[in-house]
Write an enzyme that holds these catalytic residues in place. Structure first.
Site, short mmCIF file in Angstrom:
data_model
loop_
_atom_site.label_atom_id
_atom_site.label_comp_id
_atom_site.label_asym_id
_atom_site.label_seq_id
_atom_site.Cartn_x
_atom_site.Cartn_y
_atom_site.Cartn_z
N TRP A 237 0.87 -1.28 -0.23
CA TRP A 237 0.18 -0.01 0.06
C TRP A 237 0.78 1.32 0.08
O TRP A 237 0.63 2.19 -0.52
CB TRP A 237 -0.98 0.08 1.20
CG TRP A 237 -1.71 1.27 1.35
CD1 TRP A 237 -2.96 1.43 0.84
CD2 TRP A 237 -1.20 2.26 2.22
NE1 TRP A 237 -3.43 2.83 1.29
CE2 TRP A 237 -2.22 3.43 2.26
CE3 TRP A 237 -0.27 2.68 2.96
CZ2 TRP A 237 -2.36 4.68 2.46
CZ3 TRP A 237 -0.12 3.96 3.80
CH2 TRP A 237 -1.35 4.86 3.31
N HIS A 238 2.08 1.23 0.44
CA HIS A 238 2.97 2.52 0.83
C HIS A 238 3.65 2.53 -0.36
O HIS A 238 3.81 3.81 -0.70
CB HIS A 238 4.15 1.97 1.55
CG HIS A 238 3.69 2.23 3.14
ND1 HIS A 238 3.06 1.13 3.79
CD2 HIS A 238 3.55 3.06 4.00
CE1 HIS A 238 2.75 1.25 5.00
NE2 HIS A 238 2.97 2.67 5.08
N GLY A 239 3.81 1.73 -1.72
CA GLY A 239 4.47 1.86 -2.92
C GLY A 239 4.68 1.06 -3.78
O GLY A 239 4.37 -0.17 -3.20
#
Lengths: 325, 502
Positions: free
Chosen positions: B342-344
């Site tokens: 989800w962060h990247g």
């Protein structure tokens, strides 16, 4: 004891004590600001030179902008130029070498200050491809910042409380060391020998590749910007002298480095631009393949003093300060 | 438009005064929607198109779910909403990663790039997309769950928050997704918690203490702590760390832990303060995470709005810990890996998630077995309890800090090289030019956590007598005053929030 900020707690918004608490905090803040302003004005708080390279850059620029110096010689460039101490060259010398930056930022500051007469020494090498530090310029020339920093020195970088504290601790540690040894320390060199060899080898092998087309293009467009800046400064009446610092022979003789020098000579031809001649040959030593070690930076500063401030300097037709063998 | 820019201060001030004009009371929500669109589209107006598409998808599908008469129809619209949200996120956030992966799998040449491949490889990452997409999913799922309860004839926990008029529901959805304090980096708000708050607001109802404290703490953490620390943690970047000693690199890594907390917690507090100024309560996002004694506790305290979202919309639907031990570990790994991604769109984020997943699984395995043989903590002498607490807090902090290395050095080989450098550069002297400032700028974060340290938690303002409480309040006012002064005297150079890249 809770320092958390929670908006899930029920708050009586009409609570006068809560509101009083806010006023009290604001009053304390204002009092502290007033007190610090007085201490700075009275010079009780010493100015610092910054505790990291970004801060040093800002401090250099702010000193030049706010302290109205009348320089005879200004150096602009990158961290290579920043290694030279102005006091080693002489009085009325200002160094606007920006670590991690390039000549463009220094030139822009000099241009904005509308200086009428001085020698401007401009570092010309691969560092010119670095962009103008717009954030630094905005922090000085944005109207609100400029006005507040001009009238309230405490807002300048050199008086940041944490910097002052760190500087004080460092000075304390230094003097304690001196007392311990009971002797003045020798001139400390700014490098680690083991690391130097490793970094130097890395740098030489990296520079054995020829420049790509896009790298050439980048250098040429950066040169174009600098030429525009130089033209404007010449109109102001400044004498512009271009130069490149000496460095390690093995690095200067790499393929990439030679190509860069070639491009610089093409972009800034000696019949149009005034170049500083190379210093007498010597084995210049760097800490990392690029930056001169302290003693050599000092030697180069002496060369600049002799060349630019002691005797009238006549234009040389030999561009650059390359040391090809 | 950065929270710490002068343009933003002017923007908020103007919005605030327009919002509270009595004659405008009926159009308070449209005023905030317009302000939010201006805020979001400030630097790149094209991004508004995607936001509007997201609003339409979530508004229409949640409305359809709320008004569907049959289970199958309700499920169809809910599934459509979730799939559409995830598709948008996948396309813009993971398009390049998935395209590269596909090209590698099928051994296709990437040069010259074809039209579609080129588009996929160079899609921009719209700022805040991860946050408002998750909020959109929460809207659709919450409405679906609520309608299922209604259909099952269960006594309702709350009334449905979907307006019976589609136009009004779209307006509310626009407001929910675009509300400017939280659109860029959260906290991820739940539809359940937000829609009920949409009602006229009055200036005399503003909880000023919350607004003031949140903004002062938030701006202080961001502008004084995080923005100054970044000048030192910069040296963790490749290849600079190679020239620094082991101790210096370790201190810089711990400094980065402090920076990422100050940066993100600072943003969340500013968002909470701004939300409160306009009469809206946003959820807390941080609860002193660096005093956690276990990883599971850390995840109850760090980025709470994301971890609870993952728990409620992913971990529990997967079966949570209700389907046996092995399945629990698998669920943990899946949730943490997806949480990492989800962060990247980089494998290092997946590795970061797996790293935390393994940590949580191991902790669960060993702690579960230790619990039965462990002596009750209450029976231990205070000094022993303090020592054990300290050791646990330090262990969790070190584990988490090691994980942050993958945020600072997203290239996995560089992160590994950093660890090799730690063992290789022991002979290099510590550099106090880095160590001392990092320690000083980390101090506020340490002091911020200290009163909540497990063994010291008894010393709480609530448990003090009135005189001591007054003294504590005075001390807190002095601290706030100092923070205000430092905000003006010692702010670092403006920098984007770290979580903007997520």
């Amino acid at each position: 004891m809770s320092l958390s900020t929670s908006n899930s707690k029920t708050v009586s918004t009409d609570s006068t004590s809560e509101i009083r608490s806010i006023y009290r905090a604001i009053s304390i803040g204002l009092l502290l600001l007033l007190g610090y302003h007085v201490l700075v004005k009275q010079r009780v708080v010493p100015a610092t030179s910054g505790i990291n390279q970004a801060q040093s850059n800002v401090i250099k620029a702010q000193k030049y902008v706010y302290e109205n110096p009348s320089p005879k010689l200004i150096l602009v460039g990158s961290s290579l130029t920043a290694t030279i101490k102005p006091k080693d060259i002489g009085s009325h010398v200002i160094n606007l070498g920006m670590a991690g930056g390039s000549s463009q930022t220094g030139l822009e500051i000099v241009k904005k200050e509308k200086l009428k007469s001085a020698i401007l020494l401009v570092e010309i090498n691969e560092t010119i491809e670095r962009k103008l530090d717009q954030q630094l310029l905005d922090s000085i020339y944005e109207p609100v910042s400029h006005f507040s920093q001009l009238h309230f020195p405490m807002l300048r970088q050199e008086y940041k409380p944490v910097d002052v504290l760190v500087q004080a601790v460092k000075n304390r540690l230094k003097s304690a060391k001196k007392e311990e040894k009971n002797e003045p320390p020798a001139q400390a060199e700014n490098f680690n020998p083991k690391l130097r060899e490793k970094v130097l080898a890395q740098q030489i092998s990296a520079k054995m590749q020829p420049l790509s087309q896009s790298e050439r293009q980048t250098l040429k467009s950066a040169a174009k910007s600098i030429k525009t800046q130089i033209a404007e400064l010449q109109k102001q009446g400044l004498r512009i002298i271009l130069y490149d610092l000496p460095g390690e022979k093995q690095v200067k003789n790499t393929i990439e480095e030679k190509q860069i020098q070639q491009i610089m000579r093409e972009e800034f031809p000696a019949d149009t631009y005034e170049w500083l001649p190379a210093p007498a040959f010597k084995n210049w030593v760097t800490s990392d393949g690029s930056h001169l070690v302290s003693s050599d930076a000092q030697a180069y500063a002496v060369f600049l003093r002799d060349k630019l401030l002691k005797t009238p300097f006549s234009v040389s037709r030999n561009p650059g300060t390359t040391q090809l063998e | 438009m950065l929270f710490n820019s002068s343009v933003f201060i002017i923007f908020v001030t103007v919005t605030f005064f327009i919002y509270y004009i009595p004659q405008f009371q009926k159009i308070q929500v449209p005023v905030l929607i317009a302000a939010s669109f201006i805020f979001y589209g400030w630097s790149s107006p094209a991004l508004l198109i995607l936001l509007l598409i997201s609003i339409l998808i979530n508004g229409i599908t949640s409305y359809k779910v709320a008004n569907a008469s049959q289970n199958r129809e309700r499920f169809f619209w809910a599934l459509s909403g979730v799939v559409a949200n995830l598709s948008i996120l996948a396309l813009f956030k993971y398009g390049a990663l998935l395209t590269n992966l596909s090209l590698k799998i099928f051994n296709a040449s990437t040069t010259p790039e074809d039209g579609l491949i080129s588009v996929l490889l160079h899609l921009p990452l719209p700022i805040g997309i991860s946050f408002y997409t998750f909020e959109g999913i929460s809207l659709v799922v919450d409405v679906f769950r609520h309608q299922n309860l209604v259909a099952a004839g269960t006594s309702l926990p709350t009334r449905s928050f979907v307006n019976t008029n589609l136009k009004n529901h779209l307006v509310n959805t626009s407001f929910f997704l675009a509300f400017f304090p939280q659109i860029l980096s959260g906290p991820i708000v739940r539809a359940n918690d937000f829609y009920d708050q949409v009602k006229p607001k009055f200036i005399q109802s503003i909880p000023w203490p919350i607004v003031f404290r949140s903004l002062v703490y938030g701006y202080f953490l961001k502008m004084v702590v995080a923005d100054n620390l970044k000048d030192y943690t910069f040296w963790i970047n490749y290849p600079y760390y190679q020239g620094l000693g082991t101790l210096t690199n370790l201190v810089l890594l711990f400094g980065y832990s402090m920076q990422i907390f100050a940066d993100f917690a600072g943003y969340s507090l500013i968002a909470i303060g701004l939300g409160a100024a306009f009469g809206y309560t946003l959820p807390e996002n941080f609860n002193f995470p660096y005093i956690s004694r276990s990883l599971s506790e850390f995840w109850r305290r760090w980025h709470i709005s994301l971890s609870t979202w993952l728990r409620d919309y992913l971990y529990i639907p997967l079966g949570g810990n209700r389907k046996g031990e092995v399945r629990t570990y698998i669920n943990l790994m899946v949730v943490m890996t997806l949480g990492g991604l989800w962060h990247g769109a980089a494998w290092s984020y997946a590795v970061w998630g797996i790293f935390h997943g393994i940590g949580l699984a191991l902790e669960r395995f060993f702690f579960g077995r230790l619990k039965s043989i462990k002596k009750s903590e209450d029976e231990l002498p205070a000094w022993k309890k303090f020592a054990i607490d300290s050791l646990q807090v330090l262990s969790v902090f070190c584990f988490v800090s090691l994980g942050w290395l993958l945020f600072k050095l997203p290239r996995f080989d560089q992160a590994m090289d950093f660890l090799v450098t730690l063992s290789r550069n022991i002979w290099i002297k510590p550099d106090f030019n880095h160590i001392l400032p990092v320690f000083i700028f980390s101090l506020p974060v340490i002091l911020y956590h200290l009163p909540h340290f497990p063994t010291l938690q008894t010393f709480q303002a609530q448990s003090l007598n009135p005189i001591k409480r007054r003294r504590w309040r005075l001390l807190e006012d002095v601290l706030m005053g100092i923070m205000l002064a430092l905000l003006i005297l010692n702010k670092g150079s403006a920098n984007e929030f770290i979580y903007f890249q997520f």
